[in-house]
Scaffold this active site. Structure first.
Site, PDB file in Angstrom:
ATOM      1  CG  ASN A   2      -5.757   6.224   7.700  1.00 29.78           C
ATOM      2  OD1 ASN A   2      -5.158   6.481   6.666  1.00 29.78           O
ATOM      3  ND2 ASN A   2      -5.291   6.541   8.889  1.00 29.78           N
ATOM      4  CD  GLU A  38       5.197  11.558   7.554  1.00 33.99           C
ATOM      5  OE1 GLU A  38       5.355  11.002   8.662  1.00 33.99           O
ATOM      6  OE2 GLU A  38       5.845  12.575   7.230  1.00 33.99           O
ATOM      7  CB  CYS A  52      -0.508   7.170  11.529  1.00 36.21           C
ATOM      8  SG  CYS A  52      -0.803   8.899  11.169  1.00 36.21           S
TER       9      CYS A  52
HETATM   10  P1  NAP Z   1      -0.700  -0.298   3.649  1.00 37.63           P
HETATM   11  O1  NAP Z   1      -1.294  -1.634   3.625  1.00 37.63           O
HETATM   12  O2  NAP Z   1       0.761  -0.177   3.889  1.00 37.63           O
HETATM   13  O3  NAP Z   1      -1.078   0.391   2.238  1.00 37.63           O
HETATM   14  C1  NAP Z   1      -0.716   1.707   1.951  1.00 37.63           C
HETATM   15  C2  NAP Z   1      -0.661   1.893   0.448  1.00 37.63           C
HETATM   16  O4  NAP Z   1       0.401   1.108  -0.090  1.00 37.63           O
HETATM   17  C3  NAP Z   1      -1.920   1.435  -0.286  1.00 37.63           C
HETATM   18  O5  NAP Z   1      -2.145   2.296  -1.372  1.00 37.63           O
HETATM   19  C4  NAP Z   1      -1.535   0.059  -0.783  1.00 37.63           C
HETATM   20  O6  NAP Z   1      -2.288  -0.367  -1.887  1.00 37.63           O
HETATM   21  C5  NAP Z   1      -0.095   0.324  -1.178  1.00 37.63           C
HETATM   22  N1  NAP Z   1       0.728  -0.863  -1.306  1.00 37.63           N
HETATM   23  C6  NAP Z   1       0.556  -2.082  -0.760  1.00 37.63           C
HETATM   24  N2  NAP Z   1       1.576  -2.906  -1.126  1.00 37.63           N
HETATM   25  C7  NAP Z   1       2.399  -2.173  -1.916  1.00 37.63           C
HETATM   26  C8  NAP Z   1       3.620  -2.444  -2.598  1.00 37.63           C
HETATM   27  N3  NAP Z   1       4.215  -3.633  -2.544  1.00 37.63           N
HETATM   28  N4  NAP Z   1       4.191  -1.455  -3.308  1.00 37.63           N
HETATM   29  C9  NAP Z   1       3.614  -0.236  -3.379  1.00 37.63           C
HETATM   30  N5  NAP Z   1       2.465   0.076  -2.762  1.00 37.63           N
HETATM   31  C10 NAP Z   1       1.868  -0.869  -2.032  1.00 37.63           C
HETATM   32  O7  NAP Z   1      -1.407   0.642   4.732  1.00 37.63           O
HETATM   33  P2  NAP Z   1      -2.964   0.861   5.024  1.00 37.63           P
HETATM   34  O8  NAP Z   1      -3.524  -0.401   5.579  1.00 37.63           O
HETATM   35  O9  NAP Z   1      -3.622   1.481   3.851  1.00 37.63           O
HETATM   36  O10 NAP Z   1      -2.900   1.972   6.176  1.00 37.63           O
HETATM   37  C11 NAP Z   1      -2.648   1.637   7.511  1.00 37.63           C
HETATM   38  C12 NAP Z   1      -1.194   1.826   7.868  1.00 37.63           C
HETATM   39  O11 NAP Z   1      -0.751   3.082   7.411  1.00 37.63           O
HETATM   40  C13 NAP Z   1      -0.941   1.835   9.366  1.00 37.63           C
HETATM   41  O12 NAP Z   1       0.253   1.164   9.654  1.00 37.63           O
HETATM   42  C14 NAP Z   1      -0.791   3.300   9.700  1.00 37.63           C
HETATM   43  O13 NAP Z   1      -0.042   3.594  10.831  1.00 37.63           O
HETATM   44  C15 NAP Z   1      -0.141   3.806   8.466  1.00 37.63           C
HETATM   45  N6  NAP Z   1      -0.428   5.225   8.307  1.00 37.63           N
HETATM   46  C16 NAP Z   1       0.541   6.107   8.633  1.00 37.63           C
HETATM   47  C17 NAP Z   1       0.293   7.468   8.540  1.00 37.63           C
HETATM   48  C18 NAP Z   1       1.352   8.475   8.896  1.00 37.63           C
HETATM   49  O14 NAP Z   1       1.187   9.620   8.503  1.00 37.63           O
HETATM   50  N7  NAP Z   1       2.383   8.136   9.633  1.00 37.63           N
HETATM   51  C19 NAP Z   1      -0.939   7.912   8.105  1.00 37.63           C
HETATM   52  C20 NAP Z   1      -1.921   6.977   7.781  1.00 37.63           C
HETATM   53  C21 NAP Z   1      -1.651   5.630   7.885  1.00 37.63           C
HETATM   54  P3  NAP Z   1      -3.440  -1.494  -1.714  1.00 37.63           P
HETATM   55  O15 NAP Z   1      -4.505  -0.884  -0.903  1.00 37.63           O
HETATM   56  O16 NAP Z   1      -3.824  -1.786  -3.107  1.00 37.63           O
HETATM   57  O17 NAP Z   1      -2.792  -2.659  -1.027  1.00 37.63           O
HETATM   58  O1  G3H Z   2      -3.535   8.243  10.075  1.00 38.96           O
HETATM   59  C1  G3H Z   2      -2.689   9.126  10.063  1.00 38.96           C
HETATM   60  C2  G3H Z   2      -3.050  10.524   9.921  1.00 38.96           C
HETATM   61  O2  G3H Z   2      -1.938  11.261   9.497  1.00 38.96           O
HETATM   62  C3  G3H Z   2      -3.605  11.029  11.216  1.00 38.96           C
HETATM   63  O3  G3H Z   2      -4.085  12.308  11.081  1.00 38.96           O
HETATM   64  O4  G3H Z   2      -4.049  12.980  13.484  1.00 38.96           O
HETATM   65  O5  G3H Z   2      -5.357  14.263  11.808  1.00 38.96           O
HETATM   66  O6  G3H Z   2      -6.097  11.980  12.505  1.00 38.96           O
HETATM   67  P1  G3H Z   2      -4.932  12.919  12.283  1.00 38.96           P
END
Ligand code: NAP
Ligand code: G3H
Length: 477
Positions: A154, A250, A284
């Site tokens: 994202n 995160e 997030c």
């Molecule tokens: P995701 O599916 O968990 O993927 C995140 C990263 O992990 C991607 O680079 C993905 O690669 C990789 N990945 C997937 N499976 C893996 C494994 N088994 N081992 C190591 N790496 C692996 O998350 P997303 O869909 O990209 O993002 C959405 C999620 O992220 C939401 O739950 C959101 O809340 C969370 N998020 C949290 C924050 C925060 O700061 N708290 C910020 C942004 C997003 P691939 O794309 O190749 O699968």
């Molecule tokens: O998606 C997670 C990001 O850390 C959110 O950042 O609050 O600046 O959109 P933001």
């Protein structure tokens, strides 16, 4: 858009390698191609990072910082081109895409400034009883080694940089695994750092699906630190597999906006709708539930309806929009299931509740109850549940029942109530009279419970990816 062959060039021009087509969430067109690296390729990248660490850590801090300043400038020069790529690859609206680039340039510059202001300390022995003045410790910060940076789709530029820049300035080398949808942006980011003078091997991108190379890379013995942003599901899998490797994570969230009876309701509604629906809630920190006291619920909802109607919905290539098609059909189906579940269990649909392919229209539900999935699950999409409560205590209870603990908002005119509530909320950050959000990027950013491990934010990230070393001088020797 041209197919990006950067990593093909990087990997010995072996035509037999498998590649992954990157499709735009806006129209499913193929916008590029990246290599699906093999374990051998990933191992080579990690070995290179390990070898280069020996020299990069000894490059003077001001020179490392200089590379970052140059990278920030180059990123700004590329802002228009990268804005288009961000829009195409992850479906971001133009304004948000452009501000992701400028925010990232600011982040890089501030990181370089901050690193220069972090100093060690010396501690006198006689400040502890039983020790004398002839013993003192010189405390310095050392890089941790090879940092594995794994970023989500994202914010493919910003959330990659928020790991890479602090790691590099601290003297670490980096292996960077971007989200597959987002890896074209990731490749462009690496090019920027290289063009800024980063020596070869200091920042190494590894492309490929997490489901295929993820386990290999996170369990590799030469990875010294894992800095991950993504879902709780993937993050907790990594934390189980990473053995004795420090983690900064995160993860997901279910941020609550708590609205008390003395809140400025029009202001709260404006903030909540912007917080919940920008980039279709694929943040997030998006507001993911409203906990409002009964007394003012109807009035708040009237304002929310006014605000939600103002949202622009559609394809960001055609106009400036707030709500865009979701990143994948799988993601849209997940959100749609939450909507269907809420409808079936008797939630009152206030607005939206419709879908065209991956585009889910902004959806607001009232009378959501705790048996509904949308009360607890993170949609990462444009659906916002309202749970009515009798008082602030009930709101805090409900907020804390979540498995997540990223942020919460409290809307009230009474600062002392706000502080009292903030002190009881189990989250990393409480926003008083504002939507939940990460920035400014030098503030600490963290999640508790299933929302994360450790603290990010410029200074905090540098500190997390360094370790303290004490050299004790014994003068009496
Ligand atoms: P995701 O599916 O968990 O993927 C995140 C990263 O992990 C991607 O680079 C993905 O690669 C990789 N990945 C997937 N499976 C893996 C494994 N088994 N081992 C190591 N790496 C692996 O998350 P997303 O869909 O990209 O993002 C959405 C999620 O992220 C939401 O739950 C959101 O809340 C969370 N998020 C949290 C924050 C925060 O700061 N708290 C910020 C942004 C997003 P691939 O794309 O190749 O699968
Ligand atoms: O998606 C997670 C990001 O850390 C959110 O950042 O609050 O600046 O959109 P933001």
């Amino acid at each position: 858009m041209n197919t990006n062959n950067y990593d093909k060039e990087q990997s010995h021009k072996d035509e037999s390698r498998q590649s992954i087509q990157i499709r735009s969430p806006l129209d499913d067109s193929v916008i590029g191609e990246v290599l699906a690296l093999s374990k051998e390729d990933v191992n080579s990248a990690i070995q290179l990072a390990k070898e280069t660490f020996a020299t990069w850590r000894n490059v003077p801090l001001n020179e490392r910082a200089e590379v970052l300043y140059k990278a920030a400038n180059l990123l700004l020069e590329e802002a228009d081109r990268l804005t288009v790529l961000l829009m195409m690859e992850v479906g971001k609206d133009k304004k948000s895409a452009h501000s992701e680039i400028t925010r990232t340039a600011d982040f890089i510059r501030f990181t370089a400034d901050t690193a220069k202001s972090i100093h060690g300390e010396s501690i006198q022995g006689d400040t502890f009883s039983g020790f004398n003045k002839e013993k003192f410790a010189v405390v310095t910060r050392e890089p941790v080694g090879v940092v594995l940076a794994i970023s989500p789709f994202n914010y493919p530029i910003n959330l990659a940089t928020s790991k890479i820049a602090p790691a590099l300035v601290a003297g670490n080398t980096v292996v960077f695994k971007p989200a597959t949808t987002g890896s074209l942006c990731g490749i462009e980011l690496v090019k920027v750092f290289e063009a800024a003078g980063l020596p070869k091997g200091v920042l190494n991108i590894v492309t490929g699906r997490g489901s295929e190379i993820g386990d290999y890379v996170v369990t590799h013995p030469d990875i010294n630190f894992i800095n991950f942003t993504g879902s709780t599901e993937v993050g907790s899998g990594i934390s189980e597999k990473a053995h004795m490797v420090p983690l900064l994570m995160e993860l997901g969230g279910k941020d609550a906006a708590i609205v008390l009876k003395d809140a400025d309701l029009a202001f709260a509604a404006k903030n909540i709708i912007a917080g919940a629906f920008s980039y279709s809630g694929q943040r997030c920190t998006a507001v993911k539930r409203i906990l409002v006291v009964n007394e003012v619920a109807d009035r708040l909802i009237a304002y929310l309806k006014e605000e939600i109607q103002k949202l622009e919905v559609g394809n960001p290539l055609e106009k400036q929009v707030d709500v865009v098609p979701l990143i994948s059909t799988k993601a849209a189906d997940y959100v749609w299931d939450l909507i269907e579940d809420a409808k079936a269990k008797g939630a009152k649909l206030i607005y939206g509740g419709t879908r065209e392919g991956n585009l889910i229209f902004p959806t607001l539900f009232d009378y959501v109850t705790t048996d509904m999935r949308v009360a607890w699950e993170e949609p990462f999409g444009p659906v916002l549940p309202i749970l009515r409560v009798n008082n602030a205590d009930e709101a805090v209870d409900l907020a804390n029942q979540s498995e997540y603990g990223l942020q919460s908002s409290v809307f009230t005119e009474n600062l002392s109530d706000a502080f009292h509530i903030a002190s009881r909320l189990e989250v990393g950050t409480v926003q008083v009279n504002n939507k939940t959000e990460r920035g400014p990027d030098h503030f600490p950013f963290l999640g508790v419970k299933k929302s994360g491990i450790g603290t990010q934010g410029i200074r905090y990230s540098i500190e997390a990816m360094t370790r303290v070393k004490a050299t004790v001088i014994n003068l009496s020797h």
